[in-house]
Design a protein around this motif. Structure first.
Motif, short mmCIF file in Angstrom:
data_model
loop_
_atom_site.label_atom_id
_atom_site.label_comp_id
_atom_site.label_asym_id
_atom_site.label_seq_id
_atom_site.Cartn_x
_atom_site.Cartn_y
_atom_site.Cartn_z
N VAL A 122 2.78 -5.99 -15.70
CA VAL A 122 1.90 -6.02 -14.41
C VAL A 122 0.65 -5.53 -14.54
O VAL A 122 0.58 -4.52 -15.50
CB VAL A 122 2.51 -5.93 -13.17
CG1 VAL A 122 3.91 -6.61 -13.05
CG2 VAL A 122 2.63 -4.50 -12.93
N ASP A 123 -0.37 -6.00 -14.12
CA ASP A 123 -1.60 -5.31 -14.08
C ASP A 123 -1.76 -4.34 -12.73
O ASP A 123 -1.68 -4.62 -11.76
CB ASP A 123 -2.81 -6.35 -13.77
CG ASP A 123 -4.10 -5.50 -13.56
OD1 ASP A 123 -4.38 -4.42 -13.74
OD2 ASP A 123 -5.17 -6.36 -13.43
N PRO A 124 -1.40 -3.02 -13.27
CA PRO A 124 -1.30 -1.90 -11.97
C PRO A 124 -2.64 -1.97 -11.06
O PRO A 124 -2.33 -1.70 -9.82
CB PRO A 124 -1.23 -0.73 -12.68
CG PRO A 124 -1.79 -1.01 -14.04
CD PRO A 124 -1.61 -2.36 -14.38
N ARG A 142 -3.25 7.24 4.02
CA ARG A 142 -4.16 8.03 4.24
C ARG A 142 -5.60 7.29 3.70
O ARG A 142 -6.48 7.71 4.08
CB ARG A 142 -4.00 9.52 3.58
CG ARG A 142 -4.06 9.66 2.34
CD ARG A 142 -3.60 10.95 1.93
NE ARG A 142 -3.36 11.15 0.25
CZ ARG A 142 -3.00 12.26 -0.07
NH1 ARG A 142 -2.70 13.13 0.55
NH2 ARG A 142 -2.71 12.24 -1.35
N GLY A 143 -5.45 6.45 2.47
CA GLY A 143 -6.63 5.82 1.95
C GLY A 143 -6.75 4.40 2.55
O GLY A 143 -5.99 3.79 3.25
N ASP A 144 -7.87 3.87 2.19
CA ASP A 144 -7.84 2.32 2.46
C ASP A 144 -7.16 1.40 1.52
O ASP A 144 -7.20 0.11 1.76
CB ASP A 144 -9.35 1.71 2.95
CG ASP A 144 -10.25 2.03 1.54
OD1 ASP A 144 -9.78 2.36 0.68
OD2 ASP A 144 -11.67 1.86 1.86
N ARG A 145 -6.43 1.90 0.44
CA ARG A 145 -5.82 1.27 -0.41
C ARG A 145 -5.13 2.23 -1.36
O ARG A 145 -5.55 3.51 -1.23
CB ARG A 145 -6.79 0.28 -1.32
CG ARG A 145 -7.74 1.04 -2.08
CD ARG A 145 -8.87 0.05 -2.68
NE ARG A 145 -9.69 0.80 -3.54
CZ ARG A 145 -10.65 1.76 -3.29
NH1 ARG A 145 -10.73 1.87 -1.88
NH2 ARG A 145 -11.42 2.28 -4.02
N ALA A 146 -4.19 1.83 -1.99
CA ALA A 146 -3.53 2.73 -2.95
C ALA A 146 -4.54 3.15 -3.98
O ALA A 146 -5.01 1.83 -4.73
CB ALA A 146 -2.09 2.13 -3.46
N HIS A 155 -1.76 -3.98 -4.53
CA HIS A 155 -2.69 -4.08 -3.33
C HIS A 155 -2.43 -5.78 -3.40
O HIS A 155 -2.28 -6.07 -1.98
CB HIS A 155 -4.20 -4.25 -3.92
CG HIS A 155 -4.68 -3.02 -4.58
ND1 HIS A 155 -4.76 -1.91 -4.03
CD2 HIS A 155 -5.62 -2.69 -5.50
CE1 HIS A 155 -5.14 -0.83 -4.52
NE2 HIS A 155 -5.92 -1.24 -5.64
N ALA A 156 -1.88 -6.45 -4.20
CA ALA A 156 -1.36 -7.87 -3.80
C ALA A 156 -0.09 -7.82 -2.98
O ALA A 156 -0.16 -8.56 -2.10
CB ALA A 156 -1.06 -8.78 -5.02
N ILE A 157 0.57 -6.86 -3.37
CA ILE A 157 1.80 -6.61 -2.64
C ILE A 157 1.62 -6.23 -1.22
O ILE A 157 2.48 -6.78 -0.22
CB ILE A 157 2.82 -5.72 -3.48
CG1 ILE A 157 3.28 -6.24 -4.67
CG2 ILE A 157 4.10 -5.44 -2.54
CD1 ILE A 157 3.86 -5.31 -5.62
N ALA A 158 0.88 -5.27 -0.98
CA ALA A 158 0.30 -4.91 0.31
C ALA A 158 0.13 -6.10 1.12
O ALA A 158 0.31 -6.17 2.43
CB ALA A 158 -0.60 -3.74 0.24
N GLY A 177 3.16 6.20 2.92
CA GLY A 177 2.86 6.17 1.72
C GLY A 177 2.63 4.49 1.18
O GLY A 177 3.80 3.93 1.27
N ALA A 178 1.39 3.99 0.73
CA ALA A 178 1.39 2.66 0.31
C ALA A 178 1.63 2.36 -0.94
O ALA A 178 0.87 1.51 -1.68
CB ALA A 178 0.25 1.91 1.02
N GLY A 179 1.93 3.44 -1.94
CA GLY A 179 2.05 3.33 -3.31
C GLY A 179 3.20 2.21 -3.67
O GLY A 179 3.86 1.99 -2.66
N ILE A 180 3.72 2.30 -4.98
CA ILE A 180 4.69 1.23 -5.20
C ILE A 180 6.08 1.53 -4.63
O ILE A 180 6.88 0.73 -4.37
CB ILE A 180 4.60 0.95 -6.64
CG1 ILE A 180 5.14 -0.39 -7.14
CG2 ILE A 180 5.53 2.12 -7.51
CD1 ILE A 180 4.36 -1.57 -6.55
#
Length: 373
Positions: A143-145, A38-42, A150-153, A14-17
């Motif tokens: 922050v801008d969610p 599972r996605g190509d981004r959160a 994406h920036a953190i990843a 899981g690449a959520g926060i």
């Protein structure tokens, strides 16, 4: 048969926060990290929210996590290059009982809460008539969610974390995650898939009472191009944050709002808004719960949010740019931290405050796994 994907000290699913927070903390401790998404981004709860770290309004573990998360947010914003501000939150009181709660909260929290007169509220934010006063919670962050996760990843990938995008985790066992692209071996596995805990551990989700909470949110133009620095919350918000429960006047607020606006209480309205870096406002939100959510959207929910926000802002109407459904995990307890198998941790923020708490929660989870700081 898919080929092996390699190994890592910690595999995060899981690449959520919440997942990113655990990946970040593992890297901080000198561990190797792989993230499966599972996605190509959160695209889940981590990008569909207000971008509001509303730490002051929490209590117990959530308050501790939130306080500890603030420094990490500031540091990551600088390192990863995303928008971040310590804007605070303005609480707007439009009834005497709401004002009483905020005064009581200020007595409990000291410098974390600064009472405001009606004039001082109006100096900070655009408001309509009927405002009696309020409070500033100066330590809260925004922050801008849509950009932060994406920036953190990208930042964590640059530090050596291996991200496996568009990759589904099919099965988890001690020491291994079997995915749609192969098997990852690991000393430790952290499952951070939010409300989808039940996809891997249905009995665990049932034991903790995990359900899905659906929100209705909108993005609108700021009236007159107004600049609104802080997050803005209202009396309805007092009913949704645990910190206010210690205030003796809170039952009076709940009783009055339930009697006056049972329709809004029934849809779980948390009347609030934040401003995005582009100047538009994110407004909302309503709450509905279920293990499986119906796919049909009731236009009355958006109409209620728009009408109440317009009244709060003192305008006749608002121009809508986007609408969306947010979904997050909900359960009787605010956090789910469990060990369903050796070396496996399931971590879910089951209270809708993942942005607020994740970077304070993750260090304690890694502590519990025996990894030294």
């Amino acid at each position: 048969m898919p080929s092996p994907l390699g190994s890592a000290d910690v595999v995060v699913i899981g690449a959520g926060i919440v997942g990113l927070a655990h990946a970040h903390e593992a890297l901080e401790r000198g561990l190797t990290v792989a993230v499966v998404e599972r996605g190509d981004r959160a695209t889940g709860a981590s990008v569909r929210n207000f971008g509001h770290a509303c730490g002051t309004a929490q209590d117990g573990d959530a308050l501790r996590y939130a306080r500890n998360a603030r420094a990490t947010w500031a540091r990551l914003a600088e390192e990863a290059g995303f928008w971040h501000r310590r804007t605070g939150t303005v609480m707007v009181a439009r009834a005497e009982d709401e004002l009483a709660v905020l005064r009581e909260f200020a007595e409990l929290r000291g410098d974390e809460v600064r009472p405001l007169t009606a004039g001082q509220v109006a100096e900070r934010i655009p408001v309509g008539t009927g405002v009696l006063g309020g409070a500033l919670l100066p330590d809260d962050l925004r922050v801008d969610p849509r950009a932060a996760a994406h920036a953190i990843a990208r930042h964590l990938a640059g530090r050596g974390a291996a991200f496996h995008w568009t990759t589904s985790a099919h099965a988890i066992e001690p020491g291994a995650v079997h995915t749609s692209r192969g098997t990852l071996t690991a000393r430790t596995i952290v499952l951070a898939t939010g409300h989808d805990v039940d996809r891997h551990y249905p009995e665990l989700a049932a034991r903790f009472g995990v359900r899905r909470c659906a929100l209705r949110m909108l993005r609108v133009d700021a009236p007159g191009g107004a600049t609104v620095e802080p997050a803005v919350q209202t009396g309805y918000s007092l009913l949704r944050y645990s910190g206010y429960e210690a205030c003796p006047s809170l039952p009076a607020v709940r009783e009055r709002l339930t009697a006056e606006r049972p329709d809004l209480i029934g849809i779980g309205l948390n009347l609030m808004y934040t401003q995005r870096p582009d100047g538009t406002l994110t407004i909302g939100d309503t709450h509905a719960y279920g293990t499986t959510l119906d796919p049909f959207e009731d236009e009355a929910l958006d109409a209620a949010v728009l009408a109440e926000t317009a009244e709060l802002l003192g305008v006749d109407g608002l121009t809508v740019r986007e609408r969306w459904r947010g979904v997050y995990a909900s359960a009787p307890e605010p956090f789910l931290i469990a060990e369903p198998a050796e070396g496996v941790r399931v971590v879910s923020v089951t209270s809708g405050i993942g942005m607020t708490t994740a970077f304070g929660l993750a260090p304690e989870v890694l502590d519990g796994l025996g990894y030294p700081r």
